[in-house]
Design a protein around this motif. Sequence first.
Motif, short mmCIF file in Angstrom:
data_model
loop_
_atom_site.label_atom_id
_atom_site.label_comp_id
_atom_site.label_asym_id
_atom_site.label_seq_id
_atom_site.Cartn_x
_atom_site.Cartn_y
_atom_site.Cartn_z
N GLY A 191 -5.03 2.99 13.64
CA GLY A 191 -5.26 3.82 14.80
C GLY A 191 -6.70 3.71 15.27
N GLU A 192 -6.94 4.22 16.48
CA GLU A 192 -8.28 4.09 17.04
C GLU A 192 -9.28 5.02 16.36
N ARG A 193 -8.84 6.18 15.90
CA ARG A 193 -9.77 7.17 15.36
C ARG A 193 -9.75 7.24 13.83
N VAL A 194 -8.96 6.40 13.19
CA VAL A 194 -8.85 6.43 11.74
C VAL A 194 -9.52 5.18 11.19
N LYS A 195 -10.37 5.38 10.18
CA LYS A 195 -11.09 4.27 9.58
C LYS A 195 -10.21 3.55 8.58
N CYS A 196 -10.30 2.22 8.58
CA CYS A 196 -9.50 1.38 7.69
C CYS A 196 -10.38 0.86 6.57
N LEU A 197 -9.87 0.91 5.34
CA LEU A 197 -10.58 0.43 4.16
C LEU A 197 -9.73 -0.62 3.47
N ASN A 198 -10.30 -1.82 3.31
CA ASN A 198 -9.56 -2.92 2.69
C ASN A 198 -9.50 -2.73 1.18
N THR A 199 -8.36 -2.98 0.57
CA THR A 199 -8.14 -2.90 -0.88
C THR A 199 -7.47 -4.18 -1.34
N PRO A 200 -7.55 -4.53 -2.64
CA PRO A 200 -6.89 -5.73 -3.13
C PRO A 200 -5.38 -5.66 -2.93
N GLY B 292 -3.84 -4.87 -0.14
CA GLY B 292 -3.40 -3.88 0.83
C GLY B 292 -4.59 -3.26 1.56
N PHE B 293 -4.37 -2.07 2.12
CA PHE B 293 -5.43 -1.36 2.84
C PHE B 293 -5.14 0.13 2.76
N ARG B 294 -6.15 0.91 3.14
CA ARG B 294 -6.03 2.37 3.09
C ARG B 294 -6.57 2.95 4.39
N CYS B 295 -5.83 3.86 4.94
CA CYS B 295 -6.23 4.57 6.14
C CYS B 295 -6.80 5.92 5.72
N LEU B 296 -8.10 6.09 5.91
CA LEU B 296 -8.76 7.31 5.47
C LEU B 296 -8.38 8.47 6.36
N GLY B 297 -8.06 9.59 5.73
CA GLY B 297 -7.74 10.80 6.48
C GLY B 297 -6.30 10.91 6.93
N VAL B 298 -5.43 9.98 6.49
CA VAL B 298 -4.03 10.01 6.88
C VAL B 298 -3.25 10.71 5.78
N ALA C 296 2.02 8.55 6.37
CA ALA C 296 2.14 7.20 5.84
C ALA C 296 3.58 6.86 5.50
N MET C 297 4.34 7.82 5.00
CA MET C 297 5.73 7.56 4.64
C MET C 297 6.62 7.38 5.86
N MET C 298 6.16 7.74 7.03
CA MET C 298 6.95 7.58 8.25
C MET C 298 6.85 6.18 8.83
N GLY C 299 6.09 5.28 8.22
CA GLY C 299 6.02 3.90 8.70
C GLY C 299 4.68 3.50 9.22
N LEU C 300 3.62 4.19 8.82
CA LEU C 300 2.29 3.84 9.31
C LEU C 300 1.81 2.50 8.77
N CYS C 301 2.28 2.11 7.57
CA CYS C 301 1.79 0.87 6.96
C CYS C 301 2.21 -0.37 7.73
N GLY C 302 3.30 -0.31 8.45
CA GLY C 302 3.70 -1.46 9.24
C GLY C 302 4.69 -2.36 8.52
N HIS C 303 4.94 -3.52 9.16
CA HIS C 303 5.93 -4.46 8.63
C HIS C 303 5.37 -5.15 7.40
#
Length: 957
Positions: free
Chosen positions: A438-447, A449-455, A460-467
Motif C-alpha cells: 500500500g501507499e501508506r504502509v512501509k514494506c520490510l524485506n525478509t528472507p 518473503g516480506f513484512r508490511c509494518l502496521g498491518v 493480512a489473512m484477507m489476501g494482502l500478501c498477494g499471489h
Amino acid sequence: MFLFRTESRESQSHRTLLKVEREIYITDAKMVLVTPVLLLLLSLISLQAVAEICRGTHCYGAETGDPRPCTGAHCPGSRSSRTPRQFNPTTQGRAAHVVASQHHAYHSSPRAASEAYPAVQTLRVRHSDSGSGARIKAPEVLPARCTDADCAALVKQLQPTNDTQDCRGIECRLPLRIRPKARAKSCVGEGCSSEESQPVHLSDRAAQFLGDFPELGYPSSELGGAPLGVQLTCDIKPGENEVPSEDALILHLQLAKGQEKLVEALRGQQMVIRDLQQKLADQQEALLSQQREILDQQRRMYEQMDVVKAQYGLLSDTVKQVSFQGLQAELQSYFESHLAGLQSQARSHLQKSYAVHKMDMDSKVMDVVGEANFPQPLLGCPSPCGKEEFCDFQRDPPQCEKCTMCPPGFFLISQCSPTADRMCQDRDECLEVPNICGERVKCLNTPGGFRCLGVSEREAMMGLCGHDYFYNQELQECQACSDCDGESVSSPCTAISDSVCGQPSESRLSQSWGGNVAVPPARTSGAHIFPGLQLNIRGKERIDLLSNEAGQVTFLQHGLVWLDHNFAIKHSCRNFLQVGMRLNGSQEEEGWDLSGVRIEQPDGKYFQGVSASSGVEVEPNQTFTLLLKSPNQHCNQSKDLHVYDITTPSFSLLWLSHDTGAVAMTAQMSLLTHYQTSYRPTFRLTSVSDPYMIIVTHDNRGVRFTESGVVKFVLQQALYSMGHTCIREGFSLIAYTNHNGTGQEAMQAFKTGVNYRDTSITLSGAVSVASGDTLSFEVTSPSQCNIRYFGDSTGISMLSLIWIPSAVSSALTATVSRTGLPFGAVRNKPLSFQQISPDTLQVHLARSGEPNSQKNFIFHEKGTANIALNLKLIHSCNIVKLTLQRVGGQGQQAGPVAQQVSGYMPEGSEWASIGLRASFPVQNGTAIYVTLDCIRGRVNQITHEGGTNISILWVAV
C-alpha cells in the motif's frame, strides 16, 4: 640489798639482750628492710619522750621528793631544739607514713597494739609491782649523789655521740634514753652507792605514743622476738639505713631488664606483622593486575571476533551484490587481501589454526593448503559425484553432497557444478513490486518473503500478501509458497497456509504396541528394593510411535495412551509389594506416578496375579517406566522375589491420536477414612485435557460426560482390612452408569479379603455413555469387616479414564454363560460367554450356528482392540492360567495375545479371582477367545453373576 637486786636485774637484762641478738641474727630479710625506718621513728620518739620527762612530774626528785635543782643533760632547757645531724626528710616522711598507716590499723584497739609489740615496752619501761595502775619507768638509773663533774660526764655519755667506746655502729645514732646502756661494773666496798639502782620513770605520754604504734615494736620473746636495740646492731650496717636492701635492688633490676626484653620482643613482632601485611598487599596488587590483564585480553579477543564478524558480513554482502560475471575476480581478490590478515589475527588471539583456501575456478580444482591437517593439496572426492551432487571440500575427507534447492522467495544465480553448490539470492519483493503493502504502509524485506509494518493479522489473512504468497501466523509476515518442482500437490497454497507436496500421508487414529517385562538380576545377594526396582520392558516390534531402550519406553509423538501390565509374583517381603507406573517429563528430572497396585503378604505360599492400568496424555520425549517397590528394607531381591515367567507379552499400550478427539482425565481419592459395608469414593481432579467434555458431579462422587461416546476407565483403591469375615467373603468393586436418573451396574471385580494386611482392589472396563450420563463407583465389604481406605498422590488410589467419540470407537460387554462352564480337571478349555450390551458394527459374539458359538468374539473392521477380563471362581489348583487367544484374520498369526496366572486360594476364603488386560491390533475377521487351565487341582465353580465379565474396546485406525 638494793644494790644486789639492781645488779641482778642488769645481768638479767644483759642475758636477754644476748638472746635477742642471737634470734635477730636469723630473722627474715623482710625485717632488715623495715629496720632503718623504725630507727628514725624511735629517734624522734625518744627525743620527745626525754623532753616530756624533763618537763613533767617525773623529773628527778619529783617522785622521791628531792628538792635539789635539776641539772644535767636531762633537765629542762638543756636539750637543744636543733635538728639532729642525722636527720633526713625523706626518711622522716617514710617513717611518718608507716607510723600513720600502722596507727590507722590499730587505733581502735590500743591494748591489741601493746600486746602485739611487747618488745618495745620491755626495752624502754618495766611494770611496777602494783597490778592496778602500771606506770612506765625509764631503765636508766642516775647516781643519787651527783656532782657537777659527774653530771657533766653523765650528760656527755647520754648525748648521741660516739666519743666513747660505749656504743658501736648504728647504736651511736640512737637517743640516749633508748640506747642500750653499758653493763655496769661490779662495785664492792664502801665507795659503792646504793642509789644508782633507783629507776627513773618515763613520761606517760611517750609510753602512750609507743603503744599506739605497735608496728614500731617487735614480737614478744614468747613468739621468738627480740628487743629493738640489739636487732639493729646485728642487721644493719652503718650508713645503710636509708637505702633498699641488696635483694630488692637486684629484683628491681631484673624486673626492669625483663620489661626491656618484653618491649623489644613486642617491637620485633610488630615488625614481622608489618612485613606480612606489606607482602599481602603486594600479592593483592599482583592479583588485581593479573585480573586486569585477563580482562584486557578478553576485551581484545572480543574486539577481534567482532572484526571477523564484520568482515564476514562484508564478504556475504559483497557476494550478494556483485554479479555472476565478476564473482570470480571478487572472490579471489578478497581471499588474497583479507583472509590472510584474519588468519594471523585469529591465530594470535584465539590460538587456533585456520586454513587458507585458494579456489581455481578455471581448472575446477580447489587446492586446500593447511598447516597441520592437509600438508599436501587434495584433487577431489574419492569417487565421482552423480547428478545433482557436488564435491564438498569442507568435509574431512571431501565427499559428495546433494545440491541445495533454492527455497521459496530466492532466485538462482549459479547452477550446481561438480565442485560447487548451487547459489541462490533472496528476492527483494519491496523493490520489485512497488507499493506492495500500500501507499501508506512501509514494506520490510525478509528472507523468503516480506513484512508490511502496521498491518493487522486480519487484514493480512484477507489476501494482502498477494499471489504465490501466504501469511505465516507464527512469523507474522508474508512468505512465498513452496514449489513442488513437478511433484504432486496434495494441498494447494492458500492465504494462510503453504502448499503441501507429495501424496497425502495416511493419518493413524490408533496404534498398539506390546512387550515382555522382566525383573533385572540382583547385583548383590543382599540387594533391597526399598528405593524402587525398575522393571525391564523389551518390545519385539519397532514402530515410529516410540523407542524402547534401557528397559523404558520413550514416546516420540503426541497423543493419548492407555497402558496395561499383567504381573504374577510370589514374595516373602514384609507388609506388601507395590507395582506401579511412572511417567517422567522431557524437561524435568522428577516425574509423577500414574498407577500403583499393592500385592499383599502371603508369606511366600502362592503366586498372585495383579494387573495395573492407567490412561494419560503424553508428549514427545517423555519416558515411561515400570517400578516394583517395598515399603521397608525387609525385602531381598534375590531371596524374597519369585516372578512367574509369562510367555506372552505382559505389557501393552494403546495409542490414540488427537485427531480422534479423545479426552483424558485423572483423579485422586480425596478421603482417608474408615468404613464398614459399603464405600463410595470421592474424587479430586488432577488433570483433564478438555474440561468441557468431562466434569465431576456436584458431590465429587461421579464423572459426567457432555457428549456420547465410549469410556475406557480403571479404578484402583488401596485399603487395609481387619477382621476374619474380610477373608471369608472378600470385597467387590462395582462401576455404575446413570442415565436420566436410572442407575445400572456396568462392571464388577472381586478381590479376596485379607486380615491385618495391606492390599488393593482394581476394576477396568469399557462402557458406552450418552450425553449427560455419569459414571460412579462403590466398594462393598462384609458387615463385620473394618476397612481403612487410603488416598494420596502416589497412584495407589486413583481414577483414570479416556473418553472417545462414538464415530471412531465402540464397546461390548459380556459375562460367562450359565451353561457349559468348565469344572473338574480343566486343561486349556475355552470359556463360553453371554453378551450383555447391544451389538455393534465392529465386533460381536459368535451366535448359534456360527463356528465356536458363544466362545469367539469376531471383529468386522480393522482397528485396535483393548480387552479387560475378570473371573471369579472356586478352585484347588496349584496354578490357574487365563489366556487370551487370537484367531488369525487377514495376514495375522494365530496364538496367545495375553496371559495371567494365579496360585492357591487363600486359607479361609470362599472365592478367588483372576483377570487380565491387553491391547492388540485386529483386522476384519479377527476372532478372539479365552481359555482356562488348571495345574494340579480342579475347578469347582465359576460364577456367572457379579465378579465375572469381559469388556472389549475397539478404536479405528
